[in-house]
Design a protein around this motif. Structure first.
Motif, mmCIF file in Angstrom:
data_model
loop_
_atom_site.group_PDB
_atom_site.id
_atom_site.type_symbol
_atom_site.label_atom_id
_atom_site.label_comp_id
_atom_site.label_asym_id
_atom_site.label_seq_id
_atom_site.Cartn_x
_atom_site.Cartn_y
_atom_site.Cartn_z
ATOM 1 N N VAL A 163 5.098 50.095 30.421
ATOM 2 C CA VAL A 163 3.834 50.806 30.251
ATOM 3 C C VAL A 163 4.118 52.281 29.994
ATOM 4 O O VAL A 163 5.203 52.793 30.300
ATOM 5 C CB VAL A 163 2.913 50.666 31.485
ATOM 6 N N ASP A 164 3.150 52.969 29.430
ATOM 7 C CA ASP A 164 3.253 54.412 29.249
ATOM 8 C C ASP A 164 3.104 55.088 30.609
ATOM 9 O O ASP A 164 2.157 54.822 31.351
ATOM 10 C CB ASP A 164 2.142 54.887 28.302
ATOM 11 N N GLY A 165 4.048 55.966 30.945
ATOM 12 C CA GLY A 165 4.048 56.569 32.262
ATOM 13 C C GLY A 165 2.877 57.492 32.521
ATOM 14 O O GLY A 165 2.445 57.641 33.669
ATOM 15 N N ILE A 166 2.347 58.125 31.486
ATOM 16 C CA ILE A 166 1.250 59.071 31.662
ATOM 17 C C ILE A 166 -0.093 58.351 31.739
ATOM 18 O O ILE A 166 -0.878 58.561 32.662
ATOM 19 C CB ILE A 166 1.218 60.099 30.509
ATOM 20 N N SER A 167 -0.350 57.497 30.773
ATOM 21 C CA SER A 167 -1.648 56.826 30.732
ATOM 22 C C SER A 167 -1.700 55.555 31.573
ATOM 23 O O SER A 167 -2.765 55.148 32.029
ATOM 24 C CB SER A 167 -2.005 56.480 29.280
ATOM 25 N N GLY A 168 -0.558 54.906 31.758
ATOM 26 C CA GLY A 168 -0.533 53.619 32.443
ATOM 27 C C GLY A 168 -0.878 52.464 31.541
ATOM 28 O O GLY A 168 -0.952 51.315 32.006
ATOM 29 N N ASN A 169 -1.073 52.706 30.238
ATOM 30 C CA ASN A 169 -1.405 51.639 29.300
ATOM 31 C C ASN A 169 -0.178 50.782 29.006
ATOM 32 O O ASN A 169 0.949 51.282 28.932
ATOM 33 C CB ASN A 169 -1.936 52.222 27.993
ATOM 34 N N TRP A 170 -0.411 49.492 28.789
ATOM 35 C CA TRP A 170 0.680 48.581 28.472
ATOM 36 C C TRP A 170 1.305 48.937 27.126
ATOM 37 O O TRP A 170 0.612 49.210 26.154
ATOM 38 C CB TRP A 170 0.185 47.140 28.434
ATOM 39 N N TYR A 171 2.633 48.926 27.118
ATOM 40 C CA TYR A 171 3.386 49.117 25.882
ATOM 41 C C TYR A 171 3.878 47.770 25.374
ATOM 42 O O TYR A 171 3.625 47.366 24.248
ATOM 43 C CB TYR A 171 4.544 50.079 26.132
ATOM 44 N N VAL A 172 4.579 47.040 26.242
ATOM 45 C CA VAL A 172 5.047 45.693 25.930
ATOM 46 C C VAL A 172 5.007 44.867 27.212
ATOM 47 O O VAL A 172 5.406 45.341 28.272
ATOM 48 C CB VAL A 172 6.489 45.697 25.368
ATOM 49 N N LYS A 173 4.542 43.642 27.107
ATOM 50 C CA LYS A 173 4.529 42.726 28.244
ATOM 51 C C LYS A 173 5.650 41.702 28.093
ATOM 52 O O LYS A 173 5.903 41.221 26.992
ATOM 53 C CB LYS A 173 3.173 42.013 28.326
ATOM 54 N N PHE A 174 6.299 41.387 29.234
ATOM 55 C CA PHE A 174 7.406 40.436 29.231
ATOM 56 C C PHE A 174 6.941 39.093 29.780
ATOM 57 O O PHE A 174 6.221 39.036 30.771
ATOM 58 C CB PHE A 174 8.559 40.927 30.109
ATOM 59 N N ASP A 175 7.405 38.046 29.164
ATOM 60 C CA ASP A 175 7.175 36.699 29.672
ATOM 61 C C ASP A 175 8.491 36.169 30.223
ATOM 62 O O ASP A 175 9.355 35.715 29.482
ATOM 63 C CB ASP A 175 6.658 35.798 28.550
ATOM 64 N N THR A 176 8.647 36.237 31.541
ATOM 65 C CA THR A 176 9.855 35.701 32.173
ATOM 66 C C THR A 176 9.628 34.289 32.711
ATOM 67 O O THR A 176 10.570 33.653 33.189
ATOM 68 C CB THR A 176 10.323 36.606 33.326
ATOM 69 N N PHE A 177 8.384 33.826 32.622
ATOM 70 C CA PHE A 177 8.064 32.486 33.131
ATOM 71 C C PHE A 177 8.453 31.395 32.130
ATOM 72 O O PHE A 177 9.109 30.415 32.487
ATOM 73 C CB PHE A 177 6.575 32.393 33.451
ATOM 74 N N THR A 178 8.059 31.579 30.872
ATOM 75 C CA THR A 178 8.288 30.544 29.864
ATOM 76 C C THR A 178 9.768 30.217 29.659
ATOM 77 O O THR A 178 10.134 29.033 29.608
ATOM 78 C CB THR A 178 7.637 30.943 28.528
#
Length: 665
Positions: A163-178
């Motif tokens: 996530v962006d450290g300032i805004s907290g918005n997601w940058y990339v999400k990881f799928d470690t489950f699949t």
């Protein structure tokens, strides 16, 4: 078992009484000791003084000068007549010792300090054990794996990512489950290091671990290895495994003194009693910044673990009780996820260390001596694979030794120790080197992230106010979107098919939400899944807005904001201010979201989002707002509230420093 209790040191009379076994006291906390199965009884060794009556009898005999050599016992079908010496009783050393023990080898573990397992060092923090390492543990010992899995906190069943450290918005999400589910592997857990080592040490056995014993030297004469401890005692074995960490003495004696490499970053770490509002949907986050980054992870039990990395020279020292103050300055302006975790952490729970690693080498050992884990490939913690690689090492090494033993039995020849160690090294070098490189790359990416043009450009930093996305941010996201699934698939599952004795099957307990795939692509659904209370916290220095407002999810009872209490349906909130109209605005809830509607007020209703974009709400049109937004009633910013979503009811607001008393998303 008596043959494993007395190790035939070169000086038996002195070694007999100075050896300190690792004892598990009967009053050791149950949550650290793990659980006994319904039919398992505590051994007399653990409940009394750590020694069986059989060993006591032998000790008395030895005191009389008739100590029986450990190797004099006739070999059995289960016991392999080869002694393996292990320098280091950390995670890697204990996992290998367990794997070797399960395959019938005579193992001795030398550890200079097992205090962490006994309960000291409660702030050492958790460790992430990912699917690849959990699968290796299952192949080594299913009972031990079960205990580790049940003791850990699952993070792989939720959203993880950058996530962006300032805004907290997601940058990339990881799928470690699949990647785990598709390959029949356990889902990633986080577990206390102390708990993990306790489980491993108990499985290895107190008769195998020699505490207060530090291997400082060794000699390899081609037929056997003799280790020398710091106390001057010596022990013989058929081979030596150096699992004694990044400053390994075994490595030093093999290849000479070499310094580890400083990563460029110092790391603060802490554990906070804190439950984020999105705990059900998010496992861990990496907050990206310029020359600094921050990592947070759920570790279970209502606690969060965090790491704060900052680019500076090594050897820095903080003022007494000054770590927390410095961190709040370093991360000033970052999103609430970061600041709230820092504020929720006690000063005494914050540790600092400089981050070092070692460049992978083609030579892991010589003759009958080899290395394992951090002693040969210490890596940066950015992928959470340091301990996982040591676990994989332990499995691979024990398997190669077992194959060499089986071949020697089949051919009637002596076991070829040297060749088996070389096969182990060759099997591990490439995979370890790639993951080591990926860990370094992850640090570079996390700390060179720039959200907007102008970041880090000195005189040109004024460009940041225009919020022009940095080209590297845009291009990097495309690269990560393509490369990350491939990387995770290989790292988490790339070793699973090579594990002997383990069925490729998932556990029924490793389940993810039916909405997991939706959360990856739909931030709206992720926000709707928040199971938390919403509040409006007054900010700024105005006395007009002094009360915290709790927002109910009752769709039939809106909140009406005005200069005085109005006789209208819903909840009336009076804010005496020149810029607040008689009927100023209305807050409503519908279908999982909150909205604010301006009621044609004179000075308007304004929203400032987490990227500092401020706009006026259109009259009579419901406008959605989100956690961390700021809602202003009037144009002078004197009546302003920050939106917070929280798991727990808020403490009283401190007007001079709102963030010092808030825990929020």
């Amino acid at each position: 078992m008596s043959s494993t209790l007395l190790y035939n040191p070169i000086n038996p009379s002195t070694a007999l009484y100075s050896r300190t076994p690792f004892l598990i006291p009967k009053d050791f906390p149950a949550e650290l000791c793990g659980r006994l199965s319904p039919n398992q009884k505590p051994s007399s060794r653990n409940l009394e003084n750590g020694f069986s009556k059989k060993f006591t009898t032998r000790a008395k005999a030895a005191a009389g000068g008739v100590a029986e050599p450990a190797r004099a016992e006739p070999p059995s079908k289960e016991k392999k007549k080869m002694r393996v010496l292990v320098a280091g009783g950390g995670i890697g050393g204990l996992v290998f010792a367990l794997a070797a023990k399960r395959r019938g080898f005579d193992v001795v573990v030398f550890e200079k300090d097992l205090s962490a397992i006994r309960g000291e060092g409660q702030y050492r923090g958790p460790i992430q054990i990912q699917s690849n390492a959990l699968a290796a543990l299952e192949a080594i010992d299913m009972d031990v794996a079960d205990e580790v899995l049940s003791s850990g906190c699952i993070t792989g069943d939720r959203i993880n990512g950058l996530v962006d450290g300032i805004s907290g918005n997601w940058y990339v999400k990881f799928d470690t489950f699949t990647p785990a589910a598709e390959r029949g592997l356990p889902v990633t857990r986080v577990i206390s290091r102390m708990t993990l080592q306790q489980i491993l040490a108990r499985a290895v056995g107190s008769d195998i671990i020699i505490n207060d014993s530090n291997v400082v030297d060794f000699t390899d004469d081609g037929d056997k290895v003799t280790v020398t401890l710091g106390s001057g005692q010596s022990y013989e074995g058929d081979l030596l495994i150096g699992a004694d960490g990044i400053y390994s003495k075994v490595r030093k004696n093999l290849f000479g003194l070499t310094d580890p490499i400083y990563s460029g970053y110092t790391c603060y770490t802490g554990i906070a009693d804190f439950v984020p509002a999105d705990i059900e949907t998010v496992g861990y986050r990496v907050f990206l910044g310029h020359k600094q980054y921050f990592v947070s992870s759920d570790v279970g039990g209502g606690k969060m673990q965090w790491y704060a990395f900052y680019n500076e020279k090594p050897g820095g020292v903080d003022d007494p009780k000054g770590k927390k103050t410095r961190l709040l300055k370093l991360f000033d302006g970052w999103c609430d996820n970061v600041i709230d975790l820092l504020l929720a952490t006690d000063e005494d729970a914050i540790l600092r260390r400089d981050i070092y690693d070692r460049t992978p080498t083609f030579s892991w050992g010589k003759g009958r001596v080899t290395l394992l884990g951090d002693s040969v490939h210490a890596m940066q913690p950015n992928l959470g694979q340091g301990g996982c690689m040591a676990i994989e090492d332990g499995y691979q090494l024990a398997m190669e030794l077992d194959k060499a033993w089986a071949q020697s039995v089949a051919t009637g020849t002596q076991i070829d120790v040297v060749s088996s160690l070389k096969r182990y090294e060759n099997a591990r070098k490439l995979r370890v080197a790639v993951i080591h490189g990926l860990a370094r790359m992850a640090a570079i990416m996390a700390s060179t992230y720039k959200a907007y043009l102008g970041v880090g450009l000195g005189p040109l930093s004024f460009l940041t106010k225009f919020r022009i996305p940095h080209p590297g941010r845009v291009g990097g996201r495309v690269f990560i979107d393509i490369g990350m699934p491939l990387m995770l698939s290989w790292v988490l599952g790339g070793n699973g098919s090579k594990l002997e004795g383990r069925a490729l099957q998932c556990r029924l307990s490793d389940k993810a939400s039916d909405q997991l795939r939706t959360w990856f692509s739909d931030d709206e659904a992720l926000e709707r899944a928040l199971d938390a209370d919403w509040f409006l916290f007054p900010i700024g220095d105005s006395t007009a807005a002094s009360e915290t407002i709790f927002l109910s999810r009752d769709e039939k009872n809106p909140y009406v904001i005005g200069v005085s209490h109005a006789n209208v349906p819903g909840v009336s909130i009076a804010i005496p201010s020149p810029q607040v109209s008689e009927m100023h605005a209305k807050i409503t809830y519908k279908d999982g979201f909150f909205y604010v509607t301006d009621l044609r007020s004179e000075h308007g209703t304004w929203i400032a989002d987490n990227e500092d974009k401020r706009f006026r709400v259109s009259p009579n049109f419901p406008t959605r707002f989100r956690p961390t937004d700021v809602i202003e009633f009037g144009s002078d910013k004197k009546v302003a509230f920050r939106v917070k979503a929280m798991k727990l009811a808020p403490k009283a607001t401190n007007k001079e420093g709102e963030k010092e008393v808030l825990q929020a998303v």
